[in-house]
Structures are given as C-alpha cells and as structure tokens.
Write a protein that holds these residues in place. Structure first.
Motif, short mmCIF file in Angstrom:
data_model
loop_
_atom_site.label_atom_id
_atom_site.label_comp_id
_atom_site.label_asym_id
_atom_site.label_seq_id
_atom_site.Cartn_x
_atom_site.Cartn_y
_atom_site.Cartn_z
N GLY A 198 30.82 16.55 -12.67
CA GLY A 198 30.54 17.79 -13.48
C GLY A 198 29.15 18.06 -13.98
N TYR A 199 29.21 18.57 -15.36
CA TYR A 199 28.10 18.77 -15.89
C TYR A 199 28.38 19.41 -17.37
N GLY A 200 27.32 19.58 -18.22
CA GLY A 200 27.64 19.92 -19.32
C GLY A 200 26.97 21.55 -19.59
N TRP A 201 27.39 22.25 -20.58
CA TRP A 201 27.09 23.71 -20.73
C TRP A 201 26.76 24.01 -22.18
N VAL A 202 26.08 25.12 -22.30
CA VAL A 202 25.91 25.81 -23.58
C VAL A 202 26.08 27.00 -23.24
N PHE A 203 27.07 27.96 -23.73
CA PHE A 203 27.40 29.39 -23.48
C PHE A 203 27.23 30.14 -24.77
N PRO A 204 26.50 31.28 -24.93
CA PRO A 204 26.38 31.85 -25.94
C PRO A 204 27.54 32.80 -26.46
N LYS A 205 28.06 33.03 -27.47
CA LYS A 205 28.94 34.21 -28.03
C LYS A 205 28.48 35.03 -28.84
N GLY A 206 29.38 35.77 -29.62
CA GLY A 206 29.04 36.66 -30.63
C GLY A 206 28.45 35.94 -31.74
N ASP A 207 29.00 35.01 -32.43
CA ASP A 207 28.49 34.45 -33.75
C ASP A 207 28.31 32.84 -33.49
N HIS A 208 28.44 32.56 -32.53
CA HIS A 208 28.59 31.17 -32.25
C HIS A 208 28.21 30.72 -30.60
N ALA A 209 28.04 29.48 -30.44
CA ALA A 209 27.80 29.00 -28.98
C ALA A 209 29.17 28.07 -28.62
N ASN A 210 29.27 28.15 -27.37
CA ASN A 210 30.30 27.22 -26.77
C ASN A 210 29.69 26.10 -26.39
N ILE A 211 29.90 24.88 -26.42
CA ILE A 211 29.33 23.69 -26.03
C ILE A 211 30.49 22.75 -25.26
N GLY A 212 30.27 22.43 -24.11
CA GLY A 212 31.19 21.26 -23.72
C GLY A 212 30.48 20.77 -22.48
N VAL A 213 31.36 19.74 -21.82
CA VAL A 213 31.15 18.65 -20.97
C VAL A 213 32.43 18.71 -19.98
N GLY A 214 32.28 18.41 -18.77
CA GLY A 214 33.40 18.26 -17.92
C GLY A 214 32.99 17.36 -16.59
N GLY A 215 34.12 16.64 -15.95
CA GLY A 215 33.68 15.85 -14.85
C GLY A 215 35.12 15.38 -14.17
N TRP A 216 34.94 14.49 -13.43
CA TRP A 216 36.13 13.85 -12.74
C TRP A 216 37.28 13.49 -13.98
N LEU A 217 38.56 13.28 -13.31
CA LEU A 217 39.46 12.92 -14.20
C LEU A 217 39.34 11.54 -14.88
N SER A 218 38.62 10.57 -14.09
CA SER A 218 38.40 9.48 -14.75
C SER A 218 37.33 9.42 -15.83
N GLN A 219 36.78 10.32 -16.07
CA GLN A 219 35.60 10.59 -17.23
C GLN A 219 36.45 10.88 -18.39
N GLY A 220 37.57 11.24 -18.35
CA GLY A 220 38.31 11.54 -19.65
C GLY A 220 37.98 10.83 -20.80
N PRO A 221 38.34 9.51 -20.96
CA PRO A 221 37.83 8.50 -21.97
C PRO A 221 36.36 8.50 -22.45
N GLY A 222 35.69 8.96 -21.79
CA GLY A 222 34.11 9.05 -22.08
C GLY A 222 33.62 10.31 -22.45
#
Length: 387
Positions: A198-222
């Motif tokens: 997967g990857y990480g992201w920073v997405f701009p919104k109106g008064d905030h940014a959405n920040i997140g990470v995603g990946g394989w199912l096995s990455q859940g605990p980390g």
C-alpha cells in the motif's frame, strides 16, 4: 401484506444511491434502505477521481471541499516527483456529506429512502425477492440491488461462502491549525514504499486534511505505527489526529459471484475496490450504471434474470483492474521505476487519462480475456496476499 416495489436497494452508499437515482429517474418504483440514520460518516479518504465524477448524471459541486490538480509521489519519505494537470484530477469531499447528497438526489428522482432500517434476511423466488426487516416487516420487489458492503446480507444471498480478499487501512483527520497546510492545497500526496502492499496519503479538505495508511491485510497490527511515522514526517503530532478509524477494503477474487437470479451486487458488496489505490468510488459509480441497465432489462421484460450482469461488469471494469494490478506490481517490486516513469514528460497526460477518463462502454471479449490473464499474472507475482 408485504410492501411491493420494482426494485429494492439495500445500502445508501455511493453505489446504492446512484443506482436508485438512475432507476427512479427512468420511471421504476425504487425503495432505498440503509441501517444507519443519515447523515452518517464512513471511513474513507474522500477522493473522487474525475473519471468517477464524469459517470454521475448530476454535478457534485455542493459537497466538494478541495480541487486537486497535482499528484505528489514520494518514495520512502525521500525523493519525490510532482505530476501536474491543468484540469482537475481529484475532487475532495467527506463521506458524511457525499452520501447524504447522493441519497437526496435519489429521492428527488422519485426513490423512497428509508434510513434506520436494518435488514435481517433476503430471499428470492423466480419472480422476485423478499426482504425481512427488524420487527418482521416484509418488503418485496422484482429485483434486489445489494449495496450493503462486503459483510451484508445481500452478499451472502448472491455469493454464499465465497470470500473476498482484503486490504486494510487506517485514517484520521488533522485540523489545519495543527500544522502548515499551504503545501497541500490543490495537491494529493502519496507516500510509497512505506507500507507493504500500500501507501500513505495526505488529502486536503475544507478545514482539515485526511491522513492515512493502507496495505496488505497482514499489515493490520502495524498500521498505527506506520501512521504515527507518517504524521511525524509531516510535522503532525500523532496524538492530535482525530476521528481515527480503521477498516478492511474488500477486493474481489477472480470469478467471485456478483449476480444470482433476481439479485446483484454493486460497490463494496461486490468487492469492487481498485487494487492499486484502494479507491472504490469509480467502481461504485460504474457498477451502479451497469447494474441499472441490467435491471431495466428485467423490468421491461427483455430478460428474466440479472445474471448477465457478471459479464457486463467484467467488460466495464476488468481492463481497468488488470492495469491497476500490473501497476501495483511495479510499485511493490520496482518503486524506483515508478518514480522514473512519473518524471517522464508524458506523465501529466497519463495522469489525466488514468484519473480523468470514464469508461463504461463494454470492452471486447478478447480484451476482457487478455485483461483477466494480465490481472491474474500480476496477482500471482505479488504473492498469496494478492489472491
């Protein structure tokens, strides 16, 4: 006596509401139900690619919070490349606003929307479907559209025990008062090579940014550790991230059932998530369009069942999915090559075509077969977590 409609749509997310809109606008009696009370939120990055927006029969301007013209891709928090487009490539919104807006458009087209309705069971006969809700209320229709997610009752009716594969994601919001947001306005930032699969992201919104990470199912605990690192790199205190939410992204397995008798699945219920980006909006809008056409054939007497939907869906989406699997293989195995390709003079044109082009015209049978082979090869090369 059970209430009767032409179509029952279970789930008022992007796929369900747009299918309800299209069918109601064509004159069908449509009942749209959702277990949540609206407005409600959903975990999601909230990016609408222009290829998805162009599939909608109405504008989404009222819920757009940021217009993205530029995609910034950075490798392992190091070197980066920015690909710009003179035209918008992504519109940023929030699911609370978007989903309520889409449901409102469906109602304006003539659909009946009932929120706070929990469906307990669904069944079907040769001439239609029956839905049983809390309290024993029974609803009947000629056709059922299941848009109630990967674990909904609709999926169990259509696909039985056939499971999706899954990826995982974790995201939250950070107010612009917490850090310098000027670098993110008009840009979508992707951090590759930091989370396997997967990857990480920073997405701009109106008064905030959405920040997140995603990946394989096995990455859940980390995932929390990955997200904390991403935040710190961007000058954000992880403790200041609010509305933190994790979720699974369903990814359809090859040949997974999406239609049976008088019932079919759209969006997440069918596992229609882009394997590269994790985006499901384009797939939701495409599947709702294809589903609406198939359902109209049944309602008009041109077909007895909706089972041709599976082939029609593959013709609309399989070439796109195969390309995403191939690109994911490049990202995972040779991210440096991805960076080199992104620096090519043609990168902006490729970005516009990839994120801005809508394709719902059916691909030829030969192209579908080739796409199936390409996608299957890429998934096999990526390993067990991609299958």
């Amino acid at each position: 006596m059970a209430a009767t409609s032409d179509v029952i749509v279970i789930g008022a997310g992007p796929a369900g509401s747009t299918a309800a809109y299209r069918l109601a606008a064509s004159g069908a009696s449509v009942l749209l139900v959702d277990r949540a009370r609206f407005p409600r939120d959903k975990p999601c990055g909230g990016g609408l690619t222009m290829r998805g927006v162009r599939l909608l029969p109405f504008p989404v301007d009222p819920v757009v919070e940021e217009v993205v013209h530029s995609l910034v891709v950075r490798l392992r928090f190091g070197r980066h490349v920015e690909v710009r487009s003179p035209e918008p490539v992504i519109l940023m919104t929030q699911r609370r606003r978007l989903d309520a807006y889409l449901a409102e458009r469906a109602v304006e087209a003539g659909a009946v929307f009932r929120d706070g309705v929990r469906v307990r069971s669904v069944s079907q006969a040769a001439d239609g479907v029956e839905v049983v809700c809390d309290g024993g209320e029974r609803l009947r229709a000629a056709v059922l559209i299941g848009a109630d997610g990967a674990t909904g009752v609709s999926r169990r009716l259509v696909a039985g025990d056939v499971a999706h594969s899954h990826a995982v994601a974790l995201e939250g919001n950070v107010g612009y008062a917490e850090y310098d947001a000027s670098a993110y306005r008009g840009r979508a930032l992707l951090e590759v090579g930091i989370v396997p699969g997967g990857y990480g992201w920073v997405f701009p919104k109106g008064d905030h940014a959405n920040i997140g990470v995603g990946g394989w199912l096995s990455q859940g605990p980390g995932l929390r550790g990955h997200l904390d690192r991403l935040c710190r790199v961007h000058g954000v205190d992880p403790a200041r991230v609010r509305e933190l939410r994790g979720w699974r992204l369903p990814v359809r397995r090859a040949g997974s059932p999406v239609a049976r008798g008088r019932a079919l699945l759209v969006g997440d219920a069918a596992g229609l998530v882009d394997p590269l980006s994790g985006d499901g909006m384009f797939e939701a809008f495409t599947s709702s369009k294809v589903a609406s056409d198939v359902v109209a054939d049944v309602l008009d007497g041109r077909a007895r069942t909706v089972e041709r939907y599976a082939a029609a869906l593959d013709a609309a989406l399989l070439p796109h999915a195969a390309m995403s699997w191939a690109m994911k293989l490049v990202v995972e195995r040779a991210p440096g090559l991805l960076m080199s390709l992104a620096r090519a003079p043609q990168a902006g044109d490729v970005l516009r075509r990839r994120l801005g082009h809508s394709r719902v015209e059916p691909a030829s049978p030969r192209r579908v077969r080739v796409a199936g082979c390409v996608g299957g090869w890429a998934r096999a090369a990526l390993g067990p977590e991609a299958r």
